[in-house]
Design an enzyme around this catalytic site. Structure first.
Site, short mmCIF file in Angstrom:
data_model
loop_
_atom_site.label_atom_id
_atom_site.label_comp_id
_atom_site.label_asym_id
_atom_site.label_seq_id
_atom_site.Cartn_x
_atom_site.Cartn_y
_atom_site.Cartn_z
N ALA A 165 -14.11 -1.40 3.05
CA ALA A 165 -13.90 -2.86 3.16
C ALA A 165 -12.42 -3.19 3.10
CB ALA A 165 -14.64 -3.58 2.03
N TYR B 70 -13.49 0.97 -0.41
CA TYR B 70 -12.35 1.49 0.36
C TYR B 70 -12.49 1.12 1.84
CZ TYR B 70 -9.00 5.19 1.78
OH TYR B 70 -7.94 5.90 2.30
P1 NAP Z 1 -1.89 9.82 -2.88
O1 NAP Z 1 -1.42 11.20 -2.61
O2 NAP Z 1 -2.95 9.57 -3.89
O3 NAP Z 1 -0.59 8.91 -3.23
C1 NAP Z 1 -0.77 7.55 -3.50
C2 NAP Z 1 0.57 6.87 -3.61
O4 NAP Z 1 0.33 5.46 -3.79
C3 NAP Z 1 1.36 7.32 -4.80
O5 NAP Z 1 2.73 7.30 -4.43
C4 NAP Z 1 1.08 6.24 -5.84
O6 NAP Z 1 2.14 6.05 -6.78
C5 NAP Z 1 1.00 5.03 -4.96
N1 NAP Z 1 0.26 3.92 -5.54
C6 NAP Z 1 -1.06 3.86 -5.88
N2 NAP Z 1 -1.37 2.65 -6.38
C7 NAP Z 1 -0.22 1.92 -6.33
C8 NAP Z 1 0.12 0.60 -6.71
N3 NAP Z 1 -0.80 -0.24 -7.23
N4 NAP Z 1 1.39 0.19 -6.55
C9 NAP Z 1 2.34 1.02 -6.03
N5 NAP Z 1 2.06 2.28 -5.65
C10 NAP Z 1 0.81 2.72 -5.81
O7 NAP Z 1 -2.43 9.14 -1.54
P2 NAP Z 1 -2.20 9.53 0.00
O8 NAP Z 1 -3.27 10.46 0.41
O9 NAP Z 1 -0.77 9.85 0.25
O10 NAP Z 1 -2.56 8.13 0.68
C11 NAP Z 1 -1.58 7.22 1.12
C12 NAP Z 1 -2.26 6.13 1.92
O11 NAP Z 1 -2.94 6.72 3.04
C13 NAP Z 1 -3.33 5.37 1.13
O12 NAP Z 1 -3.31 4.02 1.50
C14 NAP Z 1 -4.63 6.02 1.60
O13 NAP Z 1 -5.70 5.14 1.47
C15 NAP Z 1 -4.30 6.33 3.04
N6 NAP Z 1 -5.12 7.39 3.63
C16 NAP Z 1 -5.07 8.66 3.15
C17 NAP Z 1 -5.86 9.65 3.74
C18 NAP Z 1 -5.85 11.07 3.28
O14 NAP Z 1 -6.67 11.86 3.78
N7 NAP Z 1 -4.99 11.47 2.37
C19 NAP Z 1 -6.71 9.31 4.80
C20 NAP Z 1 -6.73 8.00 5.25
C21 NAP Z 1 -5.92 7.05 4.68
P3 NAP Z 1 2.24 6.91 -8.18
O15 NAP Z 1 2.82 8.25 -7.77
O16 NAP Z 1 3.15 6.13 -9.04
O17 NAP Z 1 0.84 7.04 -8.70
#
Ligand code: NAP
Length: 244
Positions: A157, A155
């Protein structure tokens, strides 16, 4: 001519809040998701119920064929419109110490965050660069990509590479009125962090709490606004003071 926003991974978490933020600004939204159609429909319905405009666009960001098929079909159906705001937000975690990390988990994490950025952005850039209004690209990185987090070499990377790509692309397209920035959240309350020991971790955060998706969406909204037109190639942290 209508300017649309595409939010990858718009069905849940940060992506859902970002979709709702665009809708509140009267920008029509394309909600991308991979598998969770019900969650994506709920986001769409909540936007429409508030008088906004939203459509679903299902594809796996890490599959070039699916990305091309979905975006080609959308462009054919909307010859006068274009996607002016792209938020590369889809991402997954598959945490493990490196010496025990299955090869699939290494590739899946990089494929979603990094290759996903490449497939979707490459496809949409030509139209953004041709239009005089230009565009905004926001890449969802992470504190993990700045600091490096043990148990997350895949992640970290992927997100560090996304930051490098953001800085390079910003310079390529700056003269075409397209800005490219990264947002680097710390701990935000979503499905992705629900298995973490929040009580323990929030003690590490100077603000003593996890962030809210709406707080990240507000930052993305600012980056996508007219007021932010001279900001490009930046990585903007949003982490309650949890610096490296
Ligand atoms: P999340 O609640 O797990 O939601 C992930 C979303 O990405 C879902 O809508 C999922 O769709 C979609 N998704 C996953 N793989 C996909 C693919 N191959 N193609 C299309 N859609 C895909 O995650 P989140 O916390 O909102 O995170 C969103 C972004 O912020 C990510 O890039 C994560 O790395 C980054 N981030 C999050 C945090 C945190 O603390 N939450 C911190 C730093 C960075 P489905 O509903 O269809 O599964």
């Amino acid at each position: 001519m209508k300017k649309y926003a595409l939010v990858t991974g718009g069905s849940r978490g940060l992506g859902r809040a970002i979709c709702q933020m665009f809708a509140q600004r009267n920008i029509p939204v394309l909600i991308n998701y991979q598998t969770n159609q019900q969650a994506a429909e709920e986001v769409r319905d909540s936007i429409i119920a508030c008088g906004g405009e939203a459509d679903l666009l299902q594809f796996n960001v890490g599959n070039e064929e699916e990305v091309s098929r979905a975006l080609d079909a959308w462009e054919q159906a909307h010859p006068d419109d274009y996607i002016a705001y792209l938020v590369n937000n889809a991402g997954i975690r598959r945490d493990n110490v490196l010496f025990m990390m299955p090869e699939q988990d290494w590739h899946d994490v990089i494929n979603t965050s990094l290759n996903g950025f490449y497939y979707v952005t490459r496809k949409l850039l030509p139209k953004m660069m041709m239009r005089k209004h230009g565009g905004r690209i926001v890449n969802m990185a992470s504190l993990s990509g700045i600091k490096g987090m043990p148990g997350q070499t895949n992640y970290s990377a992927a997100k560090a590479a996304l930051i490098g790509a953001t800085k390079a692309l910003a310079q390529e397209v700056a003269s075409r009125n397209v800005t490219v920035n990264a947002v680097a959240p710390g701990f935000i309350e979503t499905d992705m962090t629900k298995d973490l020991p929040q009580e323990q971790l929030k003690d590490l955060v100077p603000m003593k709490r996890f962030g809210k998706p709406a707080e990240v969406a507000a930052l993305v909204g600012f980056i996508c606004s007219e007021e932010a037109s001279y900001i490009t190639g930046e990585v903007i942290s949003i982490n309650g003071g949890l610096y490296t």
